[in-house]
Design an enzyme around this catalytic site. Sequence first.
Site, mmCIF file in Angstrom:
data_model
loop_
_atom_site.group_PDB
_atom_site.id
_atom_site.type_symbol
_atom_site.label_atom_id
_atom_site.label_comp_id
_atom_site.label_asym_id
_atom_site.label_seq_id
_atom_site.Cartn_x
_atom_site.Cartn_y
_atom_site.Cartn_z
ATOM 1 N N ASP A 52 -17.373 42.276 -46.468
ATOM 2 C CA ASP A 52 -17.158 43.498 -47.155
ATOM 3 C C ASP A 52 -16.069 44.402 -46.898
ATOM 4 O O ASP A 52 -15.402 44.125 -45.536
ATOM 5 C CB ASP A 52 -18.588 44.299 -47.087
ATOM 6 N N TYR A 110 -22.814 36.439 -37.245
ATOM 7 C CA TYR A 110 -22.360 37.997 -37.485
ATOM 8 C C TYR A 110 -23.119 38.879 -36.288
ATOM 9 O O TYR A 110 -24.073 38.502 -35.855
ATOM 10 C CB TYR A 110 -22.961 38.731 -38.773
#
Lengths: 278, 278
Positions: A52, A110
């Site tokens: 993002d 992540y």
Amino acid sequence: MRNIALIVSYDGTDYSGFQSQPGGNTIQDKLEQVISKLTGERVRLMGSGRTDAGVHARCQVVNFETSSTIPIERWAIALSTRLPNDIVVQSAYSVPDHFHSRRDALSKTYRYTINCNRMPDLFRRRYEFHHPTPLDLEAMRAGAAHLVGEHDFTSFTSPLSTKPSHVRTILETKLVHETRTEAEGLYANPIYNREWDERHYPGKTRGVIHLYVTGTGFLYNMVRIIAGTLIQIGESKIAPEAMPGILAARNRARSGPTAIPQGLSLWEVVYEHLPSGQ
Amino acid sequence: MRNIALIVSYDGTDYSGFQSQPGGNTIQDKLEQVISKLTGERVRLMGSGRTDAGVHARCQVVNFETSSTIPIERWAIALSTRLPNDIVVQSAYSVPDHFHSRRDALSKTYRYTINCNRMPDLFRRRYEFHHPTPLDLEAMRAGAAHLVGEHDFTSFTSPLSTKPSHVRTILETKLVHETRTEAEGLYANPIYNREWDERHYPGKTRGVIHLYVTGTGFLYNMVRIIAGTLIQIGESKIAPEAMPGILAARNRARSGPTAIPQGLSLWEVVYEHLPSGQ
């Protein structure tokens, strides 16, 4: 045509995310521009997954086809010197024709970083979420453990998701505590009061918490919603035992807020035939 | 009137240095504006020393007088929340009337950071000098050792210096090697070639080098010229044994270049009666 894979790091602060957009200013746009300039070809690259706007990457993996004859050991330097200084190509590999950076990824990790000290860390402020009160690390670990396995993650993605299935597999969650400022040093600073902390935040800890989530695939905003939910568990607003119920509800309203993007980094992507890590 | 000392951190990237200037945009200007706004008084503050444009501080110490009755434990938070996010007041102390942050400093430590890996570290790029070839760390240590003691540092300051004396005392120099990427990981990346490095840079090392210089006082650009000279020693352009001659020459032309400001941080200032460190 050769198929080339790149391991790319970026500071996502000033970009509109990884994936190409009409307005430009994405990591993919910058990489494609620079590769095209270097090779004289129009190049379209494939990333292991999107990140993002504002999200960083330690190790994003991309691949593209080219007829360029530039030796493989030259690509990383040639591209890095032409890229803006918040994008670095760490290394380049010749990969088989069939290699596909998204489909062939065995797992992705992540990292979401939360700083629980009263003051932000000035020199890492672009890469972490500042949460100025302590969190219950053990409760967060217990909550995160419930996510491991194959689950429907509808409660952990945007209600706007158009994916046909929200079933994904989390292989591992790990919360690592980094004190950064040793505890004694921290409480030697008069802005901290150990008794106050112990009275108001019993069982909670200061310092920096790195949340690592490894899975075979992720939904839009999934790690940020996991982070936001675990932060609420750390604040004792949600019990760790509520996690199975939140998953079972398949309802975004049941989980915590979407944590801000700056704390998130794509940490590692693992393939069968490509070295991982930097 | 009360005398208050603050321990302040800043990212100097976007500022014209510490000391107040007519154009504004200095750390001192920002601090004075915010203190004045908080207290309603016109405040003039004293720093332990200047830092150049682009230089950072982990622990700068400043003091100022105020008649404000704000409790001492509130100052750090009250100021930090009002400051831009690249300046943080870490803590505040009530100090005796006679306390003077520059005159009472017993010693100051600066850190200069040099990254010798082929690629810059994306996430610390604002805080280190990227030197893409390896350096001879032992030669740098030997060169730095010659600086310890009381010397005339004319060779290590700007020729424009108007100070009546260039005699200063260095208490300690220290070079710390941080591999950051473990050596095996580094050479697993095809952009590195261990044989090439060993053949072209014998005895030299990759990784990150932190140079710490502690002294009782510093001249304009002194640490940056020391860093620039030690880098040339690390490159084998200057022999470490040349250092005494460079000092004795009292000639700026004999030392190395002034290293770029972004690698430099004011690391610590030590006082008899004030805690040091963060």
